[in-house]
Design a protein around this motif. Structure first.
Motif, PDB file in Angstrom:
ATOM      1  N   GLN A  80      37.798  39.945  42.472  1.00 29.72           N
ATOM      2  CA  GLN A  80      39.173  39.562  42.167  1.00 29.72           C
ATOM      3  C   GLN A  80      39.707  40.208  40.896  1.00 29.72           C
ATOM      4  O   GLN A  80      40.860  39.992  40.525  1.00 29.72           O
ATOM      5  CB  GLN A  80      39.280  38.037  42.038  1.00 29.72           C
ATOM      6  CG  GLN A  80      39.071  37.292  43.336  1.00 29.72           C
ATOM      7  CD  GLN A  80      39.230  35.792  43.182  1.00 29.72           C
ATOM      8  OE1 GLN A  80      39.745  35.302  42.180  1.00 29.72           O
ATOM      9  NE2 GLN A  80      38.796  35.051  44.185  1.00 29.72           N
ATOM     10  N   VAL A  81      38.882  41.004  40.212  1.00 28.27           N
ATOM     11  CA  VAL A  81      39.309  41.601  38.948  1.00 28.27           C
ATOM     12  C   VAL A  81      40.527  42.492  39.140  1.00 28.27           C
ATOM     13  O   VAL A  81      41.527  42.390  38.411  1.00 28.27           O
ATOM     14  CB  VAL A  81      38.154  42.394  38.294  1.00 28.27           C
ATOM     15  CG1 VAL A  81      38.678  43.201  37.107  1.00 28.27           C
ATOM     16  CG2 VAL A  81      37.048  41.445  37.846  1.00 28.27           C
ATOM     17  N   ASN A  82      40.484  43.377  40.101  1.00 25.43           N
ATOM     18  CA  ASN A  82      41.598  44.308  40.315  1.00 25.43           C
ATOM     19  C   ASN A  82      42.885  43.559  40.665  1.00 25.43           C
ATOM     20  O   ASN A  82      43.961  43.872  40.132  1.00 25.43           O
ATOM     21  CB  ASN A  82      41.258  45.299  41.415  1.00 25.43           C
ATOM     22  CG  ASN A  82      42.338  46.347  41.593  1.00 25.43           C
ATOM     23  OD1 ASN A  82      42.442  47.280  40.813  1.00 25.43           O
ATOM     24  ND2 ASN A  82      43.159  46.191  42.617  1.00 25.43           N
ATOM     25  N   GLU A  83      42.772  42.588  41.554  1.00 25.51           N
ATOM     26  CA  GLU A  83      43.957  41.821  41.947  1.00 25.51           C
ATOM     27  C   GLU A  83      44.569  41.098  40.756  1.00 25.51           C
ATOM     28  O   GLU A  83      45.793  41.115  40.555  1.00 25.51           O
ATOM     29  CB  GLU A  83      43.589  40.810  43.032  1.00 25.51           C
ATOM     30  CG  GLU A  83      44.764  39.921  43.446  1.00 25.51           C
ATOM     31  CD  GLU A  83      44.355  38.816  44.404  1.00 25.51           C
ATOM     32  OE1 GLU A  83      45.207  37.963  44.715  1.00 25.51           O
ATOM     33  OE2 GLU A  83      43.174  38.797  44.823  1.00 25.51           O
ATOM     34  N   PHE A  84      43.718  40.444  39.944  1.00 27.26           N
ATOM     35  CA  PHE A  84      44.220  39.687  38.804  1.00 27.26           C
ATOM     36  C   PHE A  84      44.930  40.608  37.811  1.00 27.26           C
ATOM     37  O   PHE A  84      46.016  40.285  37.307  1.00 27.26           O
ATOM     38  CB  PHE A  84      43.070  38.954  38.104  1.00 27.26           C
ATOM     39  CG  PHE A  84      43.510  38.123  36.932  1.00 27.26           C
ATOM     40  CD1 PHE A  84      44.000  36.841  37.120  1.00 27.26           C
ATOM     41  CD2 PHE A  84      43.431  38.621  35.639  1.00 27.26           C
ATOM     42  CE1 PHE A  84      44.418  36.074  36.029  1.00 27.26           C
ATOM     43  CE2 PHE A  84      43.840  37.857  34.549  1.00 27.26           C
ATOM     44  CZ  PHE A  84      44.334  36.582  34.749  1.00 27.26           C
ATOM     45  N   LEU A  85      44.320  41.768  37.528  1.00 27.58           N
ATOM     46  CA  LEU A  85      44.877  42.666  36.522  1.00 27.58           C
ATOM     47  C   LEU A  85      46.093  43.434  37.025  1.00 27.58           C
ATOM     48  O   LEU A  85      47.141  43.459  36.352  1.00 27.58           O
ATOM     49  CB  LEU A  85      43.810  43.656  36.057  1.00 27.58           C
ATOM     50  CG  LEU A  85      42.628  43.091  35.273  1.00 27.58           C
ATOM     51  CD1 LEU A  85      41.667  44.210  34.919  1.00 27.58           C
ATOM     52  CD2 LEU A  85      43.092  42.368  34.011  1.00 27.58           C
ATOM     53  N   TYR A  86      45.968  44.079  38.181  1.00 32.10           N
ATOM     54  CA  TYR A  86      46.972  45.050  38.589  1.00 32.10           C
ATOM     55  C   TYR A  86      47.994  44.540  39.607  1.00 32.10           C
ATOM     56  O   TYR A  86      49.080  45.118  39.733  1.00 32.10           O
ATOM     57  CB  TYR A  86      46.287  46.302  39.125  1.00 32.10           C
ATOM     58  CG  TYR A  86      45.523  47.014  38.034  1.00 32.10           C
ATOM     59  CD1 TYR A  86      46.189  47.770  37.080  1.00 32.10           C
ATOM     60  CD2 TYR A  86      44.138  46.882  37.921  1.00 32.10           C
ATOM     61  CE1 TYR A  86      45.505  48.399  36.047  1.00 32.10           C
ATOM     62  CE2 TYR A  86      43.441  47.510  36.901  1.00 32.10           C
ATOM     63  CZ  TYR A  86      44.135  48.266  35.961  1.00 32.10           C
ATOM     64  OH  TYR A  86      43.450  48.877  34.941  1.00 32.10           O
TER      65      TYR A  86
END
Length: 342
Positions: free
Chosen positions: A111-117
């Motif tokens: 979920q890192v990419n979704e949360f950040l970008y």
């Protein structure tokens, strides 16, 4: 805070949120009824609260990160408030050293990419951000020892915490909780000082079973129970984020040293750099702390940024710059962190 005895009681509850008033009174050399009356008055006023906090890394496959968000100055409140509303964030403060805010956040890797970008990058006012993994905790807020009590008194109240619980589950499977354990965590979310009788009644089990369940959750590092308050209320109004660049061979030694400072609320290894949240009485005391750190063997540089405003502390989002009143029983804000039923 009214006087020194109130501050001592609060310090005891920071160390051990479920310490019996009898034990606190014994450690402080006071009468139990005096300690009970004063503590209950502070709890009723909202100045102090004792709540439970399940460790997300113990309950789900998530990793801990420190996030720095660069923000348009005029939109700091809007951006930080948006972050405070995310269940993945646990602590947020705006910084004086730059137009940015520092955030403690738990995220599954996927979920890192979704949360950040897909989320954060689209918030108006966000100029840039950086996310770095927390490799190790040397101290959590549960282990803070403000110099209100002696080392011996803190040890009498509770053994020293094992901060490895916070990051130690990243390579193992999350804890498997039964329905009664999940319900107990939710009950204690509102009031960490529920009696064994109240827990047993809420769970529909015997007092022995209730006692065994909470002891297991705490001893296994699944559940933390601690006092939550603003350090300013007990005489430490100056808070700041101190970042320490250290030779790689000295990281653990310096990290443990920093964690043991009375001014350190928490201390972490963030991608090889050490960061501590420091709470002190005044700027002169902060200067002394920074000088002491700078003189340590292996330390290459020390960077300091004062906190200008707290937006979230110990998973609790602030309202108009202050801790909000306790929610009514049944609050489920933190239930999602418990992960899927297993």
């Amino acid at each position: 805070m009214t006087d020194e005895l109130d501050r001592q009681i609060v310090a005891a509850l920071i160390r051990n949120g479920r310490a019996p008033y009898r034990l606190i009174a014994e450690v402080l050399g006071q009468q139990e009824r005096t300690v009970s009356r004063r503590a209950n008055k502070m709890l009723a006023s909202g100045l102090l609260r004792v709540q439970s906090f399940p460790s997300p890394t113990a309950l789900a496959r998530v990793d801990l990160y420190m996030l720095r968000v660069d923000v348009e100055p005029a939109l700091m409140d809007a951006v930080a408030s948006w972050l405070a509303g995310r269940e993945q964030t646990h602590w947020i403060s705006s910084l004086a050293g730059s137009s940015s805010c520092a955030v403690e956040v738990f995220l599954p890797q996927e979920q890192v990419n979704e949360f950040l970008y897909e989320q954060l990058a689209r918030v108006e006012g966000v100029r840039d951000f950086s996310l770095n993994p927390v490799f190790e905790y040397y101290r959590t807020v549960s282990g803070w020892r403000p110099d209100i009590l002696s080392t011996e008194q803190y040890e009498q109240l509770s053994p020293a915490e094992d901060p490895r619980f916070v990051t130690g589950y990243s390579s193992s499977a999350p804890a498997v909780l039964d329905d009664s354990q999940r319900k107990l965590i939710t009950l204690l979310r509102d009031n960490g000082r529920l009696t064994i009788e109240e827990m047993a009644s809420g769970l529909g089990v015997s007092k022995t079973t209730a006692s065994r369940k909470i002891e297991s959750l705490i001893n296994d590092g699944v559940l933390f129970v601690r006092a939550v308050l603003d350090p300013a209320d007990i005489g430490y109004p100056v808070e700041g984020l101190v970042t320490v660049e250290v030779d790689i061979s000295d990281v653990d030694r310096v990290g443990r040293y920093l964690a043991d400072l009375p001014s350190t609320r928490w201390a972490v290894n963030v991608a090889g750099r050490l960061q501590i949240q420091s709470a002190v009485r005044n700027l002169a005391e902060l200067y002394t702390t920074v000088r002491e750190i700078s003189a340590l063997k292996g330390v290459n540089s020390v960077d300091l940024s004062l906190f200008t405003k707290i937006y979230k502390r110990s998973t609790i989002a602030y309202q108009q710059g202050k801790l909000p009143a306790l929610q009514a029983s049944g609050d489920t804000r933190f239930v999602s962190v418990l992960g899927p039923r297993q």
